[in-house]
Enzyme design. Sequence first.
Site, PDB file in Angstrom:
ATOM      1  N   HIS A 259       6.426   4.932  -7.405  1.00 51.45           N
ATOM      2  CA  HIS A 259       6.291   3.482  -7.385  1.00 51.45           C
ATOM      3  C   HIS A 259       7.389   2.859  -6.547  1.00 51.45           C
ATOM      4  CE1 HIS A 259       8.773   4.694 -10.827  1.00 51.45           C
ATOM      5  NE2 HIS A 259       9.443   3.575 -10.633  1.00 51.45           N
ATOM      6  N   ALA A 260       7.143   1.637  -6.106  1.00 49.94           N
ATOM      7  CA  ALA A 260       8.127   0.932  -5.291  1.00 49.94           C
ATOM      8  C   ALA A 260       7.916  -0.561  -5.414  1.00 49.94           C
ATOM      9  CB  ALA A 260       8.003   1.355  -3.828  1.00 49.94           C
TER      10      ALA A 260
END
Length: 154
Positions: free
Chosen positions: A66-67
Amino acid sequence: MDISKILKPEAVRVLGSMTSKKRLFQELGEVAASAYGLPAAVAIDGLQERESLGPTGVGHGIALPHARLEGLDRIVGLFFRLEKPMDFDSVDRQPVDLIFTLFAPKDSGVEHLKALALISRTMRDQQVCAKLRANLAPATIYAILTESRPQAAA
């Protein structure tokens, strides 16, 4: 929040195999670009930056990369099922074949955490994972991921 709000059917893919995490992130970036209009390079850089803090392989063949990204106005997701599991530096040292990726706005705060908790709960469900692993059709995988389930606390 439910998965259908963050995951589009065209962001679900089944891939034969991946040779490296770098190649996987490139593929995720390309799908993020085609499904959500995110710049692929920004998505790839965000994933690599987050992964450098520690691997997002959570065990049992599952990874949750995720980011948080600038210029994004909502949380979006991608799901990849790999026919051939790949090394992902997971906590249990097992290869990964189910990858649920989230991209959130840079300032999403608690919404990002709620989305991660939802995905984590879903992917901890052994019946869901068994169904995901038993199917190769992206439309079927999308249906499995988005079918409603009882909500539980994170």
